[in-house]
Write a protein that holds these residues in place. Structure first.
Motif, short mmCIF file in Angstrom:
data_model
loop_
_atom_site.label_atom_id
_atom_site.label_comp_id
_atom_site.label_asym_id
_atom_site.label_seq_id
_atom_site.Cartn_x
_atom_site.Cartn_y
_atom_site.Cartn_z
N PHE A 55 0.82 -1.20 0.00
CA PHE A 55 0.00 0.00 0.00
C PHE A 55 0.86 1.26 0.00
N VAL A 99 13.54 -3.45 9.24
CA VAL A 99 12.70 -3.12 10.39
C VAL A 99 11.33 -3.79 10.29
N VAL A 100 10.77 -3.82 9.09
CA VAL A 100 9.38 -4.27 8.96
C VAL A 100 9.27 -5.69 8.42
N PRO A 103 11.06 -9.15 10.44
CA PRO A 103 10.36 -9.76 11.56
C PRO A 103 9.00 -10.35 11.17
N LEU A 104 8.46 -9.93 10.04
CA LEU A 104 7.11 -10.37 9.69
C LEU A 104 7.11 -11.46 8.64
N ASP A 109 -0.88 -12.80 4.62
CA ASP A 109 -0.84 -11.66 3.70
C ASP A 109 -1.41 -10.39 4.32
N ILE A 111 -1.60 -9.34 7.33
CA ILE A 111 -0.74 -8.68 8.32
C ILE A 111 0.30 -7.82 7.59
N PHE A 113 0.04 -6.58 4.61
CA PHE A 113 -0.67 -5.46 4.01
C PHE A 113 -0.85 -4.33 5.02
N MET A 114 -1.28 -4.70 6.22
CA MET A 114 -1.47 -3.67 7.24
C MET A 114 -0.14 -3.03 7.62
N ALA A 115 0.93 -3.82 7.61
CA ALA A 115 2.25 -3.25 7.91
C ALA A 115 2.60 -2.19 6.88
N ILE A 117 0.49 -0.32 5.38
CA ILE A 117 -0.30 0.87 5.74
C ILE A 117 0.45 1.64 6.83
N GLY A 118 1.03 0.88 7.79
CA GLY A 118 1.83 1.52 8.83
C GLY A 118 2.99 2.30 8.24
N ILE A 119 3.67 1.69 7.25
CA ILE A 119 4.79 2.37 6.59
C ILE A 119 4.30 3.66 5.94
N LEU A 121 1.79 5.61 6.77
CA LEU A 121 1.58 6.67 7.75
C LEU A 121 2.90 7.22 8.25
N PHE A 122 3.83 6.33 8.54
CA PHE A 122 5.12 6.75 9.06
C PHE A 122 5.80 7.69 8.07
N GLY B 326 1.67 5.27 12.71
CA GLY B 326 2.26 4.33 11.75
C GLY B 326 3.24 3.38 12.43
N ILE B 330 3.02 -0.87 13.03
CA ILE B 330 4.07 -1.84 12.69
C ILE B 330 4.51 -2.59 13.94
N LEU B 333 1.96 -5.14 15.00
CA LEU B 333 1.92 -6.30 14.11
C LEU B 333 3.08 -7.23 14.40
#
Lengths: 319, 358
Positions: A55, A99-100, A103-104, A109, A111, A113-115, A117-119, A121-122, B326, B330, B333
């Motif tokens: 995303f 970083v992302v 660990p994942l 899938d 999870i 995808f949501m990560a 989304i976190g990226i 926003l960051f 954000g 992460i 998760l």
């Protein structure tokens, strides 16, 4: 009766009456479509190699363009800012992997995808802190992109084509062609496709997952930078650019999530169709701004008949 | 000591499946309800009501609706904001066409409009899954927001294009509009949220809830054991969008006071999604914890550094807020994919065993 006329007859009569205007509309649609195709390509590349629905591709476009313009404003010459921005995108790819993604690994899938989304926003927050939220002008001339326009005179009317759009279309074509050659012919390209097919099998023949991920995200970053330069030259550089990322999503649905060809054809088709619909049906009948949803509705309709998209792989589930 | 379960014997299945099999849970809930219904209203200031308590309740209701769809039935949706909009606009039209209507009935009915729209946009879920469905719900998002802007009938042909909440009385007390006090609005929202939460807890515990969970965990297996996939998915879309629609009506009528179409744009959808993720998908409690965190975060960022003598200007607060949310997503998760609700579950387990480690 009048409504039927306005839907089925009048638009086509208008098109036939002013073919030069139609050509202009088609060209505008094509240029938009090239941009959608570029963004969709960034998505497809990452999805193909790692099953991550990225995303963050849209915000990467903004981030790359902002970095380029921001560096120039700090006094770095334009032609030096370009490689520096590429360096920043590489750094971004490495840190996302570290970083992302690492660990994942092996998570569902959704999870991942949501990560992303976190990226997203960051990066929005970080970009606004570093570069500020206001609109910037893309350094088109400084990068050596021509800015004039060419006039054609077909059918007695005239069609104007901006040189920077022409450069963008040609540049995007070259980028896609070299990407296809890279994916199909080079060793790394083969490794990327192997990972897309089966992570564990690829790992067991000695392909390094983390290296390939960094490479793929870096390529996505390069595509993002190219998209950012082109779109920034048309509409200025700001966080509003992120909207075009949302325009690339229906392209993916239409073309299929794992098809490079699908992304390109889908992007061009949606770019042209949505322009035509907006000009000939949307504005006279629906009050305009139909570009906000036309692509989505089209993709939705196609999906009802072909759930995997036009070029996607058929998903067969066995229990 | 706090969570000693010794001496609480269950002698029937009914007792074993009660809402509170452990007495201390009921006591804790009673304590929280006491805080919410008595202590907060007595101590809170106007600012606390408007900036913290009311938004927390409304956002947790919206997240609850999304959670039923995403967390329980496994259908990812990115169109929550638009469905909230349908609820708000439906409530507005109902109250302008029937000005005599009780606002509780108007809000309850507006949920049905968004439920109908939700089911309509849920229909593709029968054929498409996962990311394709997530993008399909974005179609609802973009189309509906466009409709709110272009269909002037929806906002009564106002020049401003926005809907404005009039003063609305209920049993002689003004509950909505500029004249209403924050405390009455808080009680109103709290009442609605409590009733719907009770309903949600029971529906997710029961037959329908288990049907949803089966579809979420493996749809093909669910179909094999005789679950009607179409009915399961569409009921999930119906219940979820009903709750989301009600929260949208509350959002405009008891908190914001006015709304433009843009209010229901993608950022709202995402905010609700973050609350559900951070709180914990597939948990009712999580929605409240997530909403508290998301609503309180900007307040914390703007007040805590200031007390240490480092003032942060409001633009910076906004940027930092986005960045931290954000990073939080992460982190959650990676560290705890089940969210804040799981943290509480772990604490509770520990408390039951305490002071012994195992």
């Amino acid at each position: 009766m009048e409504l039927l006329n306005a839907i089925f007859v009048k638009p086509f009569a208008d098109m036939a009456a002013a073919p030069d205007f139609l050509l202009q509309v088609l060209w505008e649609g094509l240029v938009g479509g090239v941009l959608y195709a570029l963004i969709a390509l960034g998505f497809v590349l990452i999805y193909k190699s790692s099953r991550i629905f990225n995303f963050a591709q849209g915000i990467m476009v903004v981030f790359a363009a902002l970095t380029l313009v921001g560096l120039y404003e700090m006094g770095v010459p334009a032609l030096l800012a370009l490689p520096l921005t590429l360096g920043v995108m590489l750094l971004l790819a490495i840190s996302i992997e570290r970083v992302v993604l690492r660990p994942l690994v092996n998570q569902p899938d959704i999870i991942l995808f949501m990560a992303t989304i976190g990226i997203t926003l960051f990066l929005i927050g970080l970009g606004e802190i570093i570069f500020g939220g206001e609109n910037k002008v893309m350094i088109t001339e400084q990068l050596g992109i021509p800015t004039g326009s060419i006039l054609f005179e077909p059918f007695g009317g005239f069609v104007s084509i901006e040189e920077k759009d022409l450069t963008a279309v040609i540049g995007a074509g070259l980028l896609v062609a070299s990407l296809l050659v890279f994916l199909n012919k080079s060793k790394i390209g083969r490794a990327i496709r192997a990972l897309g097919d089966d992570h564990q099998a690829a790992l067991s023949v000695g392909i390094s997952l983390s290296t390939i991920w960094v490479i793929v995200w870096f390529i996505a970053g390069v595509i993002a930078l190219a998209t950012g330069i082109v779109w920034g030259a048309r509409a200025g550089v700001s966080f509003a650019l992120e909207v075009i990322a949302y325009k690339a999503l229906p392209v993916l649905m239409l073309g299929g999530l794992e098809s490079v060809m699908g992304a390109i054809i889908g992007g061009l088709a949606i770019g042209i169709l949505e322009k035509l619909f907006e000009i000939y049906w949307g504005q006279p009948l629906l009050g305009g701004n139909t570009e906000a949803w036309f692509a989505y509705m089209l993709a939705l309709l196609v999906l009802l008949f072909r759930p995997q998209g036009l070029f996607g792989e058929r998903i067969i589930e066995r229990v | 000591m706090l969570y000693r379960t010794a001496g609480q014997f269950k002698t029937s299945y009914k007792a074993d499946h009660a809402l509170f099999p452990v007495r201390q849970d009921a006591l804790l809930l009673g304590f929280i309800l006491l805080l919410a219904f008595v202590v907060f209203p007595l101590t809170a200031s106007e600012f606390t009501f408007r900036a913290l308590l009311i938004p927390v309740l409304i956002y947790s209701l919206a997240a609850l609706g999304l959670n039923i769809l995403t967390g329980y039935a496994g259908q990812l949706s990115l169109g929550t904001g638009a469905f909230m909009g349908v609820g708000a606009y439906a409530c507005y039209k109902l109250l302008t066409i029937f000005p005599e209507m009780n606002i509780v009935i108007a809000i309850a009915m507006s949920g049905f409009f968004s439920a109908a729209v939700g089911v309509l946009f849920g229909l593709p879920s029968l054929r498409i899954k996962g990311f394709y469905l997530a993008i399909a719900t974005l179609a609802a998002q973009f189309f509906l927001v466009w409709l709110f802007q272009k269909w002037a009938w929806l906002y009564n042909y106002n020049a401003s294009g926005a809907i404005q909440v009039p003063n609305i009385d209920m049993f002689g007390i003004t509950v909505a509009g500029p004249r209403a006090t924050a405390m009455t609005q808080y009680y109103f929202v709290l009442g609605v949220v409590s009733v719907i939460t009770l309903f949600a807890i029971n529906i997710t515990r029961g037959r329908i809830g288990r049907m949803w969970k089966a579809v979420r965990d493996m749809d093909i297996a669910a179909e094999l054991v005789g679950i009607n996939l179409m009915r399961a998915k569409l009921t999930a879309f119906f219940v979820s969008s009903y709750i989301v629609g009600v929260s949208g009506a509350l959002f405009v009528f008891l908190w914001r006071g006015a709304a433009e179409a843009n209010l229901f744009d993608i950022p709202l959808s995402f905010r609700v999604l973050f609350i559900a993720i951070i709180g914990g998908l597939g948990s009712i409690l999580g929605n409240y914890l997530g909403a508290i965190l998301i609503v309180a975060l900007p307040v914390i960022i703007s007040t805590v550094p200031a007390t240490f003598g480092i003032p942060v200007d409001s633009a910076m607060v906004e940027h930092l807020n986005v960045m931290i949310v954000g990073a939080l997503i992460i982190t959650f998760l990676i560290v705890e994919p089940h969210g804040l609700a799981r943290f509480w579950a772990v604490i509770r387990e520990k408390l039951i065993l305490w002071p012994f480690p195992h």
